[in-house]
Design a protein around this motif. Structure first.
Motif, PDB file in Angstrom:
ATOM      1  N   LEU A  47       0.594  -1.230   0.038  1.00 34.52           N
ATOM      2  CA  LEU A  47       0.168   0.008  -0.126  1.00 34.52           C
ATOM      3  C   LEU A  47       0.928   1.227  -0.035  1.00 34.52           C
ATOM      4  O   LEU A  47       1.737   1.313   0.839  1.00 34.52           O
ATOM      5  CB  LEU A  47      -0.777  -0.236   1.141  1.00 34.52           C
ATOM      6  N   LEU A  48       0.707   2.318  -0.860  1.00 34.72           N
ATOM      7  CA  LEU A  48       1.084   3.403  -0.877  1.00 34.72           C
ATOM      8  C   LEU A  48       0.272   4.709  -0.222  1.00 34.72           C
ATOM      9  O   LEU A  48       0.669   5.514   0.436  1.00 34.72           O
ATOM     10  CB  LEU A  48       1.498   3.832  -2.425  1.00 34.72           C
ATOM     11  N   GLU A  49      -0.937   4.362  -0.453  1.00 30.92           N
ATOM     12  CA  GLU A  49      -2.084   5.504   0.142  1.00 30.92           C
ATOM     13  C   GLU A  49      -3.378   4.656   0.582  1.00 30.92           C
ATOM     14  O   GLU A  49      -3.552   3.561   0.112  1.00 30.92           O
ATOM     15  CB  GLU A  49      -2.418   6.399  -0.918  1.00 30.92           C
ATOM     16  N   THR A  95      -8.913  -3.251   8.415  1.00 33.57           N
ATOM     17  CA  THR A  95      -8.518  -1.928   8.150  1.00 33.57           C
ATOM     18  C   THR A  95      -7.013  -1.761   7.910  1.00 33.57           C
ATOM     19  O   THR A  95      -6.233  -2.258   8.512  1.00 33.57           O
ATOM     20  CB  THR A  95      -8.755  -0.907   9.263  1.00 33.57           C
ATOM     21  N   LYS A  96      -6.872  -0.982   6.538  1.00 29.99           N
ATOM     22  CA  LYS A  96      -5.330  -1.002   6.231  1.00 29.99           C
ATOM     23  C   LYS A  96      -4.740   0.275   6.359  1.00 29.99           C
ATOM     24  O   LYS A  96      -5.542   1.289   6.520  1.00 29.99           O
ATOM     25  CB  LYS A  96      -5.380  -1.304   4.634  1.00 29.99           C
ATOM     26  N   THR A  97      -3.477   0.273   6.520  1.00 30.10           N
ATOM     27  CA  THR A  97      -2.618   1.475   6.831  1.00 30.10           C
ATOM     28  C   THR A  97      -1.351   1.444   5.711  1.00 30.10           C
ATOM     29  O   THR A  97      -1.202   0.313   5.007  1.00 30.10           O
ATOM     30  CB  THR A  97      -1.969   1.577   8.054  1.00 30.10           C
ATOM     31  N   THR A  98      -0.407   2.309   5.688  1.00 23.77           N
ATOM     32  CA  THR A  98       0.537   2.600   4.881  1.00 23.77           C
ATOM     33  C   THR A  98       1.978   2.548   5.625  1.00 23.77           C
ATOM     34  O   THR A  98       3.001   1.985   4.923  1.00 23.77           O
ATOM     35  CB  THR A  98       0.572   3.885   3.933  1.00 23.77           C
ATOM     36  N   ALA A  99       1.981   2.399   6.826  1.00 25.70           N
ATOM     37  CA  ALA A  99       3.111   2.469   7.673  1.00 25.70           C
ATOM     38  C   ALA A  99       3.986   1.305   7.730  1.00 25.70           C
ATOM     39  O   ALA A  99       3.245   0.117   7.708  1.00 25.70           O
ATOM     40  CB  ALA A  99       2.440   2.924   9.079  1.00 25.70           C
ATOM     41  N   SER A 100       5.129   1.403   7.561  1.00 20.81           N
ATOM     42  CA  SER A 100       5.811   0.017   7.575  1.00 20.81           C
ATOM     43  C   SER A 100       5.921  -0.671   8.841  1.00 20.81           C
ATOM     44  O   SER A 100       5.913   0.015   9.881  1.00 20.81           O
ATOM     45  CB  SER A 100       7.455   0.448   7.288  1.00 20.81           C
ATOM     46  N   LEU A 101       6.165  -1.785   8.707  1.00 21.58           N
ATOM     47  CA  LEU A 101       6.077  -2.600  10.030  1.00 21.58           C
ATOM     48  C   LEU A 101       7.173  -2.942  10.610  1.00 21.58           C
ATOM     49  O   LEU A 101       8.276  -3.113   9.689  1.00 21.58           O
ATOM     50  CB  LEU A 101       5.010  -3.865   9.685  1.00 21.58           C
ATOM     51  N   THR A 102       7.421  -3.567  11.767  1.00 24.28           N
ATOM     52  CA  THR A 102       8.721  -3.944  12.279  1.00 24.28           C
ATOM     53  C   THR A 102       8.426  -5.383  12.942  1.00 24.28           C
ATOM     54  O   THR A 102       7.478  -5.634  13.461  1.00 24.28           O
ATOM     55  CB  THR A 102       9.239  -3.039  13.396  1.00 24.28           C
ATOM     56  N   GLY A 152      -2.317 -12.236   8.222  1.00 21.25           N
ATOM     57  CA  GLY A 152      -3.459 -11.399   8.522  1.00 21.25           C
ATOM     58  C   GLY A 152      -3.034 -10.099   9.373  1.00 21.25           C
ATOM     59  O   GLY A 152      -3.971  -9.347   9.457  1.00 21.25           O
ATOM     60  N   ASP A 153      -1.944  -9.885   9.750  1.00 24.99           N
ATOM     61  CA  ASP A 153      -1.268  -8.744  10.388  1.00 24.99           C
ATOM     62  C   ASP A 153      -0.674  -7.710   9.647  1.00 24.99           C
ATOM     63  O   ASP A 153       0.056  -7.067  10.165  1.00 24.99           O
ATOM     64  CB  ASP A 153      -0.564  -9.186  11.914  1.00 24.99           C
ATOM     65  N   ARG A 154      -0.472  -7.952   8.416  1.00 17.24           N
ATOM     66  CA  ARG A 154       0.434  -7.184   7.597  1.00 17.24           C
ATOM     67  C   ARG A 154      -0.555  -5.938   7.060  1.00 17.24           C
ATOM     68  O   ARG A 154      -0.935  -6.418   5.774  1.00 17.24           O
ATOM     69  CB  ARG A 154       1.106  -8.150   6.366  1.00 17.24           C
ATOM     70  N   PHE A 155      -0.946  -5.209   7.778  1.00 19.28           N
ATOM     71  CA  PHE A 155      -1.801  -4.210   7.498  1.00 19.28           C
ATOM     72  C   PHE A 155      -1.367  -3.253   6.363  1.00 19.28           C
ATOM     73  O   PHE A 155      -2.385  -2.304   5.956  1.00 19.28           O
ATOM     74  CB  PHE A 155      -2.159  -3.401   8.775  1.00 19.28           C
ATOM     75  N   ASN A 156      -0.270  -3.083   5.840  1.00 15.33           N
ATOM     76  CA  ASN A 156       0.289  -2.424   4.940  1.00 15.33           C
ATOM     77  C   ASN A 156       0.162  -3.077   3.346  1.00 15.33           C
ATOM     78  O   ASN A 156       1.069  -2.637   2.568  1.00 15.33           O
ATOM     79  CB  ASN A 156       1.588  -1.593   5.019  1.00 15.33           C
TER      80      ASN A 156
END
Length: 998
Positions: free
Chosen positions: A256-258, A277-284, A291-295
């Motif tokens: 995701l970019l936007e 619900t999706k976001t664009t922030a990178s994860l750590t 299922g937890d890769r929201f971007n």
């Protein structure tokens, strides 16, 4: 472009289309486009041969069809310009660089800028055509390898893998080595014929089931060369910028970019039933579950809300869906529960029959019969006694049932759904678009303390005709509903073209009726930002530019929520504070309008300056829209109730609106109507909801997650649930229900993607046809099984009794094989094609725990087998008294048992209806043909000396024929006379107050 290669047959032509080679997108486009023309009967395209087979009205010339195809192909080429490549692209992706080999383990950990840099793409310009061509060469098309289906050879070989066939093979071997060459050839012929019949039925079933597999959309939206463009799904490559919006099917794995309130249904991939619900922030972190890769978004998932942009990071077989498919392809296909149950019954009967046949063999040897003779007879008896075709009959009946439903505009996507249809106990009906027509129109407005009725282009307050341009409050309300609106408006000549949801479109048409130029208004107040409805926010708001500094905020949604966030309202042209008393008055007015079955929206606006300081919202009024109930819906509810199916309405409307519609439909069957609002639903524990749910007729103000809660609560209460729906928000509940039902025309792609059944004509009345067919298919399988068990048991009883008493061998091995061939296969399949019984919709649904053969069935089967066996032994006894033990007596027993078994199919047509009933069962032409054909074969066997020699039978005289006829007819009369004598009451009830016949 299009070459006619075969047009000799009238109304049928085959064309060669070069562009069709390996183009799934063009295949779907051709099939869908041609199917919309009334003169086209059927279309079938092959992407490997590039051939297109078209069946059409014989009054049309093939040249006209060719011209039509050329127009469609030209239109496709213009819509999807072909990218020129220097060499052919393989359909299976072939990675040549580390980028495609990169797993999705990395992408969600990377920042957006790093992703763009690695993929050499841009969210503004996307990829260029040259870059796309290069990547297609490297990685191949974005297509999953076609799932392998059983080959014709494998289907044929599978016919020889059963225990009964193995026993026949042993019998043939014994016959061959003991000099019985004719017997061995006959047994081998029986094996071959059984295999041929099994192959024909299973290959047809395989083709039907394979045709039901869902396919992804032929095209998707992407940014290329700086513009949004629709491209074929198979041409998506790494770095493509996907445009995501509600209803979008995600065609590749992407970062995701936007993301603007973006939510995605990932149930197809992760099993998570609720949208994420999706976001664009990178994860750590390490080993983050999918299922937890929201971007990230993944191929095969569906956007249920909001908007977004995403850069493609994996295509085809490298996607998560591709990896899963590889595992699926390696696994064996699963049987339906019914097929497994029948297989278990067959296995048990094999063991039982082997024991009985061993007993017969032992008794025969002790009686002095030949060892090899008894060995062959016992093995043949075992084969004849075991209905080895049970699973085949089940699968074939289900598959043919699916084909029959297609002719009634019911598309079934799985065999298990057909089974479940017969046991549906509760049907959850989504109101909008399912019970109602989903053709909203504004009929009433409340603004400035006035009730304004809207009819065509007239606005009336009592007897006063209102000019919207002379009523500032009304005009402002109309303007705000146009601005806070996602429908697209264009103009063709003097006509407006409005595309969007029914609710949004109704508001645009309201403005047009008032003389408002909706297109100019949207252009004047440029849209800057949209905030769509969400689970916890039941209204929509948009921000528009007034000038360089000023902004306009437009709001519409749930009246009770909108009025609570307003501080002002317009009264007699003046802006006055909104008091608590005013709010209560507006809520009372809302309840009044909702009580008239109107869908009511609250409307408000505010001004905001560029730095974000917002003025308080001003209440403008209420808009009431009518969505007429579908014609025949009330009668349909009555049909469901008569069929023993509870009806539950689920709607996002307010309680008064829902109550008014439910009362009109008589959902409560003349009892107290029970309604539950989502505000109360949220306070209930899962246990409390489970205890309460089957007492509720209507669920109001329901969100997508609430729908899922309701379905799961009904299932927890032990109900078999069908869920109907047509919207994106229905998808989770459709997937969770035992039978998910979607609309074929007006429904969304998302709903159709997860549904088990699709009503192609969008008529809910078709659902009662589906229920009738589902019950009939299950009943027919029971009839076939009942017939096979009772007739095969009669063979065992005849052989066992005669051998034990010492009356010789009534039937030899070849005769037993003939019985298995003539009286089992064709009549059994014909019973599986029985039309629905007249009272099929007057009976309650079956329990899903009910076995295919109940304990009560065994006693009935034993009685029927005993009557057939007793009469056959009586005829055999007559033959012994007249001719002695030998071929003549054996012929009489053989003809008696065969005729009795064939007539027994008439008795097996219904468990309750008898030939003595006043009402006749519907005609079954397949059974008529099976009986006539089987009796004709019997006559042929008696008439032709070669057949008589093989079967070891002799001619019969008139007296013998009379005895045979009597011994065959008596079991039928005995079995029919002992059926339920109250059946006529059921049929009379169905005749006095029948459901709509399917």
């Amino acid at each position: 472009m299009v070459q006619a290669i075969h047009t000799a047959i009238e109304g049928r032509a085959r064309f060669k289309i070069k562009e069709l080679y390996r183009s799934e997108a063009l295949k779907l486009h051709l099939e869908r486009s041609l199917a919309t023309h009334s003169e086209i009967i059927s279309v079938s395209a092959n992407i490997l041969t590039s051939n297109l087979l078209v069946k059409f009205d014989s009054s049309i010339d093939a040249i006209e069809i060719k011209s039509l195809i050329e127009e469609i192909v030209t239109e496709y080429n213009q819509k999807f310009p072909k990218i020129n490549l220097t060499k052919n692209i393989e359909r299976s992706p072939q990675p040549t660089t580390n980028t495609q080999k990169r797993t999705t383990q990395d992408w969600h950990l990377m920042a957006v800028d790093s992703v763009l840099e690695t993929l050499q793409t841009s969210p503004i310009t996307g990829l260029s055509d040259d870059s796309v061509a290069e990547k297609l060469q490297k990685y191949g098309l974005n297509a999953l390898p076609e799932s392998a289906i059983r080959s014709d050879l494998k289907i044929l070989l599978d016919q020889f893998k059963s225990l009964p066939v193995g026993l026949l093979g042993v019998a043939a071997g014994i016959s061959f080595f003991t000099g019985g060459f004719v017997d061995a050839l006959v047994i081998i012929g029986v094996i071959g014929l059984n295999a041929a019949i099994g192959y024909a039925t299973e290959s047809q079933s395989e083709k039907i089931v394979h045709s039901l597999k869902s396919r992804e959309p032929a095209s998707t939206w992407s940014i290329r060369n700086g513009t949004q463009t629709e491209i074929p799904t198979e041409n998506v490559v790494l770095g493509d910028i996907l445009v995501l919006k509600p209803g979008s099917y995600v065609v590749a794995d992407a970062r995701l970019l936007e993301a603007d309130n973006l939510s995605v249904d990932e149930s197809a991939l992760t099993g998570e039933s609720l949208p994420i619900t999706k976001t664009t922030a990178s994860l750590t972190g390490e080993d983050i579950p999918l299922g937890d890769r929201f971007n990230m978004v993944y191929k095969g998932t569906v956007v249920t809300g909001g908007r977004g942009l995403a850069a493609v990071v994996a295509t085809g077989g490298f996607t998560q869906m591709g990896k899963i498919q590889q595992q699926v392809d390696a696994a064996t296909a699963t049987e339906t529960p019914l097929a497994r149950q029948l297989d278990e019954v067959g296995t048990q009967l094999v063991l039982l029959s082997l024991g009985i046949c061993g007993f017969v063999f032992g008794i025969g040897v002790l009686r002095g019969y030949g060892l090899l003779q008894m060995l062959k007879s016992s093995i043949s008896l075992a084969v004849a006694a075991v209905p080895e075709g049970l699973p085949t009959i089940a699968t074939t009946t289900l598959a043919l049932g699916i084909q029959d439903m297609r002719q009634h505009n019911v598309l079934v996507r799985s065999l298990s759904a057909v089974e479940a249809l017969g046991s549906v106990q509760t049907i959850c009906l989504d109101k909008t678009g399912t019970i109602t027509e989903n053709t909203m129109s504004v009929v009433e407005i409340h603004t400035d303390n006035r009730q304004i009725q809207v009819n065509d282009c007239q606005f009336m307050a009592g007897s006063e005709n209102i000019n919207p341009y002379a009523c500032d409050e009304l005009l402002k309300l109309i303007h705000v509903t146009v601005l806070c609106n996602e429908s697209q408006v264009s103009q063709q000549g003097s006509e407006y073209v409005v595309t969007g949801s029914a609710t949004e479109n109704a508001l645009i048409y309201l403005a047009i009726a008032a003389g408002v130029d909706a297109i100019a208004l949207k252009q004047k107040y440029r849209l800057l930002q949209t905030q769509v409805r969400s689970e916890n926010r039941n209204y929509m708001s948009t921000i528009h530019a007034i000038d360089a500094a000023d902004r306009l905020v437009a709001v519409k949604g749930s009246p009770t929520e909108v009025v609570q966030i307003c501080q002002w309202w317009r009264k007699n042209g003046q802006l006055v504070p909104l008091t608590e008393a005013d709010r209560q008055a507006f809520e009372i007015e809302n309840d009044r309008m909702a009580g008239k079955a109107l869908r009511v929206l609250g409307v408000a606006y505010a001004s905001a300056i560029e730095n974000g300081d917002r003025q308080e919202l001003t209440w403008l009024g209420l808009v009431g829209m009518a969505d007429p109930i579908r014609a025949g819906a009330k009668e349909l509810m009555r049909d469901f109730h008569q069929a023993g199916i509870d009806t539950v309405m689920i709607t996002g409307d307010q309680s008064p609106t829902a109550y008014a519609i439910a009362k009109e439909l008589q959902l409560s069957q003349d009892e107290q109507l029970e309604i539950l609002d989502s505000t109360h639903l949220d306070r209930l524990t899962p246990e409390a909801l489970t205890a309460l749910v089957d007492k509720v007729d209507v669920f109001a103000r329901i969100s997508p997650s609430n729908k899922l809660q309701i379905v799961q609560a009904l299932q927890a209460a032990g109900k078999v649930v069908a869920m109907t729906g047509d919207g994106i928000n229905d998808a989770p509940a459709l997937k969770a229900a035992e039978v998910g039902v979607a609309m074929g025309k007006g429904g969304t792609d998302v709903a159709r993607e997860v549904a088990d059944i699709i009503l192609e004509d969008d008529r809910l009345e078709t659902m009662i046809v589906a229920v009738s067919r589902g019950r009939t298919i299950y009943n027919n399988i029971r009839k076939s099984v009942h017939f096979l068990l009772s007739t095969n048991l009669s063979e065992i009883l005849v052989m066992t009794t005669a051998t034990t008493v010492g009356l010789g061998e009534p039937l030899n091995a070849i005769q037993l094989l003939w019985l298995n061939l003539v009286t089992d296969i064709f009549p059994g399949l014909a019973l599986a094609l029985e039309p629905p019984e007249p009272n099929v919709l007057s009976q309650p649904p079956r329990s899903p725990q009910e076995p295919i053969i109940k304990n009560s069935d065994f006693s009935r089967i034993a009685f029927e087998s005993a009557t057939i066996s007793l009469c056959t032994l009586g005829a055999y006894g007559y033959g012994i008294l007249r001719y002695g033990v030998g071929q003549q007596a054996s012929t009489i027993a053989f003809m008696s048992l065969t005729s009795a078994q064939l007539l027994h199919t008439i008795s097996c047509r219904s468990e309750t209806h008898s030939i003595f009933s006043q009402i006749n069962l519907p005609n079954n032409q397949y059974l008529n043909m099976a009986l006539v054909g089987s009796f004709a074969l019997q006559v042929l066997a008696l008439s032709l000396p070669p057949l008589r020699s093989i079967l070891k039978i002799t001619p019969i005289d008139l007296l013998d024929g009379t005895v045979i006829g009597a011994s065959a007819l008596l079991p039928l009369l005995a079995n029919e006379s002992t059926k339920n004598t109250q059946v006529d009451l059921l049929f009379d009830y169905g005749r006095k107050d029948p459901p709509n016949p399917p």
